[in-house]
Design a protein around this motif. Structure first.
Motif, PDB file in Angstrom:
ATOM      1  N   GLY A  79      45.423 -21.628  14.432  1.00 31.17           N
ATOM      2  CA  GLY A  79      45.792 -21.588  13.025  1.00 31.17           C
ATOM      3  C   GLY A  79      46.045 -20.174  12.538  1.00 31.17           C
ATOM      4  N   ARG A  80      45.523 -19.870  11.359  1.00 32.65           N
ATOM      5  CA  ARG A  80      45.712 -18.551  10.777  1.00 32.65           C
ATOM      6  C   ARG A  80      44.441 -17.712  10.823  1.00 32.65           C
ATOM      7  NH1 ARG A  80      49.202 -20.003   5.283  1.00 32.65           N
ATOM      8  NH2 ARG A  80      50.987 -20.972   6.358  1.00 32.65           N
ATOM      9  N   ALA A  81      43.515 -18.099  11.642  1.00 33.04           N
ATOM     10  CA  ALA A  81      42.250 -17.365  11.726  1.00 33.04           C
ATOM     11  C   ALA A  81      42.488 -15.950  12.233  1.00 33.04           C
ATOM     12  CB  ALA A  81      41.287 -18.095  12.662  1.00 33.04           C
ATOM     13  N   GLU A  82      41.832 -14.993  11.595  1.00 31.80           N
ATOM     14  CA  GLU A  82      41.968 -13.596  11.969  1.00 31.80           C
ATOM     15  C   GLU A  82      40.698 -13.133  12.674  1.00 31.80           C
ATOM     16  OE1 GLU A  82      44.544 -11.652  11.659  1.00 31.80           O
ATOM     17  OE2 GLU A  82      45.817 -13.110  10.624  1.00 31.80           O
ATOM     18  N   PRO A  83      40.836 -12.287  13.689  1.00 35.87           N
ATOM     19  CA  PRO A  83      39.646 -11.772  14.366  1.00 35.87           C
ATOM     20  C   PRO A  83      38.872 -10.831  13.460  1.00 35.87           C
ATOM     21  CG  PRO A  83      41.612 -10.653  15.156  1.00 35.87           C
ATOM     22  CD  PRO A  83      42.078 -11.763  14.271  1.00 35.87           C
ATOM     23  N   PRO A  84      37.577 -10.669  13.668  1.00 37.82           N
ATOM     24  CA  PRO A  84      36.795  -9.772  12.816  1.00 37.82           C
ATOM     25  C   PRO A  84      37.186  -8.313  13.047  1.00 37.82           C
ATOM     26  CG  PRO A  84      35.497 -10.505  14.689  1.00 37.82           C
ATOM     27  CD  PRO A  84      36.764 -11.297  14.718  1.00 37.82           C
ATOM     28  N   ARG A  85      37.015  -7.496  11.995  1.00 37.00           N
ATOM     29  CA  ARG A  85      37.275  -6.066  12.134  1.00 37.00           C
ATOM     30  C   ARG A  85      36.077  -5.409  12.800  1.00 37.00           C
ATOM     31  NH1 ARG A  85      36.549  -1.281   9.238  1.00 37.00           N
ATOM     32  NH2 ARG A  85      35.329  -2.382   7.663  1.00 37.00           N
ATOM     33  N   ILE A  86      36.305  -4.652  13.835  1.00 34.78           N
ATOM     34  CA  ILE A  86      35.235  -3.998  14.592  1.00 34.78           C
ATOM     35  C   ILE A  86      35.379  -2.487  14.428  1.00 34.78           C
ATOM     36  CG2 ILE A  86      34.221  -3.639  16.871  1.00 34.78           C
ATOM     37  CD1 ILE A  86      35.260  -6.407  17.641  1.00 34.78           C
ATOM     38  N   ALA A  87      34.291  -1.829  14.031  1.00 32.58           N
ATOM     39  CA  ALA A  87      34.281  -0.377  13.856  1.00 32.58           C
ATOM     40  C   ALA A  87      33.242   0.237  14.780  1.00 32.58           C
ATOM     41  CB  ALA A  87      33.980  -0.015  12.407  1.00 32.58           C
ATOM     42  N   LEU A  88      33.627   1.297  15.472  1.00 29.25           N
ATOM     43  CA  LEU A  88      32.721   2.008  16.362  1.00 29.25           C
ATOM     44  C   LEU A  88      32.275   3.295  15.665  1.00 29.25           C
ATOM     45  CD1 LEU A  88      31.446   2.105  19.203  1.00 29.25           C
ATOM     46  CD2 LEU A  88      33.461   3.380  19.966  1.00 29.25           C
ATOM     47  N   VAL A  89      30.974   3.452  15.456  1.00 29.32           N
ATOM     48  CA  VAL A  89      30.425   4.601  14.726  1.00 29.32           C
ATOM     49  C   VAL A  89      29.880   5.619  15.718  1.00 29.32           C
ATOM     50  CG1 VAL A  89      28.743   5.365  13.016  1.00 29.32           C
ATOM     51  CG2 VAL A  89      29.870   3.138  12.751  1.00 29.32           C
ATOM     52  N   ASP A  90      30.367   6.834  15.635  1.00 29.57           N
ATOM     53  CA  ASP A  90      29.908   7.924  16.493  1.00 29.57           C
ATOM     54  C   ASP A  90      28.662   8.543  15.864  1.00 29.57           C
ATOM     55  OD1 ASP A  90      29.490  10.077  18.132  1.00 29.57           O
ATOM     56  OD2 ASP A  90      31.556  10.796  18.072  1.00 29.57           O
ATOM     57  N   LEU A  91      27.513   8.380  16.507  1.00 29.55           N
ATOM     58  CA  LEU A  91      26.263   8.879  15.949  1.00 29.55           C
ATOM     59  C   LEU A  91      26.219  10.396  15.897  1.00 29.55           C
ATOM     60  CD1 LEU A  91      23.680   6.437  17.592  1.00 29.55           C
ATOM     61  CD2 LEU A  91      24.761   6.296  15.341  1.00 29.55           C
ATOM     62  N   ARG A  92      27.067  11.071  16.687  1.00 25.17           N
ATOM     63  CA  ARG A  92      27.082  12.530  16.667  1.00 25.17           C
ATOM     64  C   ARG A  92      27.793  13.074  15.434  1.00 25.17           C
ATOM     65  NH1 ARG A  92      29.918  13.191  22.387  1.00 25.17           N
ATOM     66  NH2 ARG A  92      31.177  11.615  21.294  1.00 25.17           N
ATOM     67  N   ALA A  93      28.586  12.270  14.779  1.00 26.63           N
ATOM     68  CA  ALA A  93      29.379  12.726  13.630  1.00 26.63           C
ATOM     69  C   ALA A  93      28.794  12.310  12.293  1.00 26.63           C
ATOM     70  CB  ALA A  93      30.809  12.198  13.751  1.00 26.63           C
ATOM     71  N   HIS A  94      27.708  11.513  12.315  1.00 26.60           N
ATOM     72  CA  HIS A  94      27.153  11.014  11.056  1.00 26.60           C
ATOM     73  C   HIS A  94      25.642  11.147  11.074  1.00 26.60           C
ATOM     74  CE1 HIS A  94      31.022   9.226   9.894  1.00 26.60           C
ATOM     75  NE2 HIS A  94      31.117   8.815  11.150  1.00 26.60           N
ATOM     76  N   ALA A  95      25.078  11.322   9.908  1.00 26.42           N
ATOM     77  CA  ALA A  95      23.629  11.382   9.771  1.00 26.42           C
ATOM     78  C   ALA A  95      23.025  10.011  10.103  1.00 26.42           C
ATOM     79  CB  ALA A  95      23.254  11.798   8.351  1.00 26.42           C
ATOM     80  N   VAL A  96      21.842  10.055  10.712  1.00 24.95           N
ATOM     81  CA  VAL A  96      21.167   8.827  11.136  1.00 24.95           C
ATOM     82  C   VAL A  96      19.806   8.752  10.462  1.00 24.95           C
ATOM     83  CG1 VAL A  96      20.230   7.546  13.086  1.00 24.95           C
ATOM     84  CG2 VAL A  96      22.373   8.808  13.341  1.00 24.95           C
ATOM     85  N   HIS A  97      19.519   7.619   9.825  1.00 26.70           N
ATOM     86  CA  HIS A  97      18.231   7.408   9.170  1.00 26.70           C
ATOM     87  C   HIS A  97      17.512   6.254   9.864  1.00 26.70           C
ATOM     88  CE1 HIS A  97      15.181   7.260   6.055  1.00 26.70           C
ATOM     89  NE2 HIS A  97      15.432   5.962   5.876  1.00 26.70           N
ATOM     90  N   LYS A  98      16.440   6.606  10.588  1.00 22.46           N
ATOM     91  CA  LYS A  98      15.657   5.611  11.322  1.00 22.46           C
ATOM     92  C   LYS A  98      16.531   4.751  12.229  1.00 22.46           C
ATOM     93  CE  LYS A  98      11.843   5.361   8.025  1.00 22.46           C
ATOM     94  NZ  LYS A  98      10.997   4.499   7.179  1.00 22.46           N
ATOM     95  N   GLY A  99      17.470   5.410  12.901  1.00 22.17           N
ATOM     96  CA  GLY A  99      18.283   4.730  13.895  1.00 22.17           C
ATOM     97  C   GLY A  99      19.557   4.097  13.378  1.00 22.17           C
ATOM     98  N   ILE A 100      19.788   4.127  12.051  1.00 20.38           N
ATOM     99  CA  ILE A 100      20.989   3.512  11.482  1.00 20.38           C
ATOM    100  C   ILE A 100      21.852   4.598  10.856  1.00 20.38           C
ATOM    101  CG2 ILE A 100      21.886   1.808   9.850  1.00 20.38           C
ATOM    102  CD1 ILE A 100      19.333   0.286  10.104  1.00 20.38           C
ATOM    103  N   ALA A 101      23.113   4.661  11.252  1.00 15.85           N
ATOM    104  CA  ALA A 101      24.022   5.694  10.770  1.00 15.85           C
ATOM    105  C   ALA A 101      24.372   5.476   9.296  1.00 15.85           C
ATOM    106  CB  ALA A 101      25.292   5.710  11.608  1.00 15.85           C
ATOM    107  N   ALA A 102      24.707   6.587   8.621  1.00 11.80           N
ATOM    108  CA  ALA A 102      25.002   6.546   7.182  1.00 11.80           C
ATOM    109  C   ALA A 102      26.130   5.589   6.832  1.00 11.80           C
ATOM    110  CB  ALA A 102      25.316   7.956   6.691  1.00 11.80           C
ATOM    111  N   PRO A 103      27.270   5.560   7.584  1.00  8.59           N
ATOM    112  CA  PRO A 103      28.324   4.592   7.235  1.00  8.59           C
ATOM    113  C   PRO A 103      27.867   3.141   7.329  1.00  8.59           C
ATOM    114  CG  PRO A 103      29.168   6.283   8.708  1.00  8.59           C
ATOM    115  CD  PRO A 103      27.692   6.447   8.687  1.00  8.59           C
TER     116      PRO A 103
END
Length: 381
Positions: free
Chosen positions: A318-342
């Motif tokens: 049908g018209r189903a769309e695949p989910p959007r997948i984003a890869l977060v680089d932990l070296r480029a973003h601040a991390v709080h208790k293991g979870i990146a800011a974005p």
């Protein structure tokens, strides 16, 4: 002595052999029937594997069959061949393999139990409750390949999530039911059985048997007997359902074939239901369909070698769309208790909108490495 004087019986015991018994007044015994026999100081229910006029045991040392529990064999020649193949391949006592295949209710000694009777005649006509859905070109090609399949043939239905593998199953099942055949559908976990059962009930006006560990022993025995008598044209179950005898079996479907739940990892007999389904297809000369969005490496290898026909569904239905997948680089973003800011920002945005957020953790309470979030340096041992 006359022909068919002795029988070999599989008994639930860790001894790697079948046991010979003498037939004196039970001349109608056939392979696949259950019998009540003496075993040591007790009486047990066993399954007849063979009947013949000779034995390697001295006749005077043999004991007599006490009672025959079935009027007709519960298991056919191909069903018995599968059990003996599993016993040999997995190096396991055949009696314990039979105990895995038979529901507990059929392995219990009941001296006044009624004998199982012959199966009633099956109605070939099956009405569809729901109209088939429109197929994509890839689905249509897969359905045509399955409709043309006869005899022992293996298919790998490789489709991305949402590509409509279940609809392909449904149309293949409809074709088999229209030809008067029966279908075995395996699913990996008990949690998926009601969902799959509901889909089939909505689609087909045909008797369906459901087999899984959530049933009581009595209910499981009743469902198993419905399948064995040919009363259920569709049998849906988890891994142990692969042993269920099904008259007129014409198609085997293994949904989510990659799932590790198809492997019995504990208990007496350890086996792979997916592999046994393939063996059963060879023994009974019926097509086997392995379906998955992430096929196992061994199935992909068999498809590349030409042992399986590789059916691909590369697009969502049908018209189903695949989910959007984003890869977060932990070296480029601040991390709080293991979870990146974005990631935190995205979670807050969804929660404020009244939506839900599901967070998967690879391990709980354990970090395999010490990682510097600034540069990616990993501390060595």
């Amino acid at each position: 002595m006359t022909d068919s004087t002795f029988c070999q019986v599989a008994i639930d015991t860790p001894l790697r052999q079948a046991f010979d018994y003498r037939l004196t007044t039970h001349s109608s015994v056939k392979p696949g029937m259950r019998v009540r026999v003496p075993f040591g100081r007790r009486e047990v229910v066993g399954l007849v594997l063979r009947v013949g006029s000779s034995t390697t045991v001295a006749p005077e040392k043999l004991r007599d069959v006490i009672a025959v529990l079935d009027e007709v064999p519960l298991l056919g020649a191909a069903d018995l061949a599968l059990l003996e193949w599993a016993a040999g391949y997995y190096h396991h006592p055949v009696g314990e393999v039979v105990a895995t295949a038979l529901p507990k209710a059929l392995r219990t000694v009941r001296k006044r139990a009624a004998r199982e009777r012959a199966a009633p005649a099956r109605a070939n006509a099956v009405a569809a409750r729901e109209s088939p859905h429109e197929l994509s070109p890839a689905q249509q090609a897969a359905c045509e390949a399955l409709r043309a399949a006869r005899g022992a043939s293996n298919f790998l239905l490789d489709g991305v999530t949402g590509s409509g593998k279940t609809e392909v199953y449904m149309q293949a099942v409809a074709d088999v039911l229209g030809r008067g055949g029966a279908v075995l559908v395996l699913c990996p976990e008990i949690g998926l059985t009601p969902q799959l059962l509901e889909r089939f009930q909505e689609r087909f006006d045909a008797p369906i048997a459901s087999l899984h560990s959530g049933l009581t022993d009595a209910a499981r025995g009743r469902e198993w007997l419905r399948a064995a008598r040919g009363e259920a044209r569709i049998v849906i179950g988890t891994r142990s359902a692969v042993f269920t005898p099904i008259p007129g079996l014409a198609l085997i479907i293994v949904d989510e074939e990659h799932d590790a739940s198809y492997k019995q990892q504990d208990g007496d007999l350890r086996y792979s239901a997916r592999d046994l389904a393939l063996v059963r297809g060879q023994l009974q000369q019926v097509p086997v369909v392995l379906g998955s969005a992430t096929p196992s490496l061994e199935s992909l290898h068999n498809a590349e070698r030409g042992r399986f026909t590789h059916l691909k569904l590369p697009e969502r239905a049908g018209r189903a769309e695949p989910p959007r997948i984003a890869l977060v680089d932990l070296r480029a973003h601040a991390v709080h208790k293991g979870i990146a800011a974005p990631v935190l920002a995205s979670m807050r945005r969804h929660l404020q909108a009244g939506s839900q957020v599901l967070v998967f953790l690879n391990r709980r309470g354990y970090a395999p490495t010490l990682l510097c979030q600034a540069c990616g340096w990993i501390a060595p041992c």
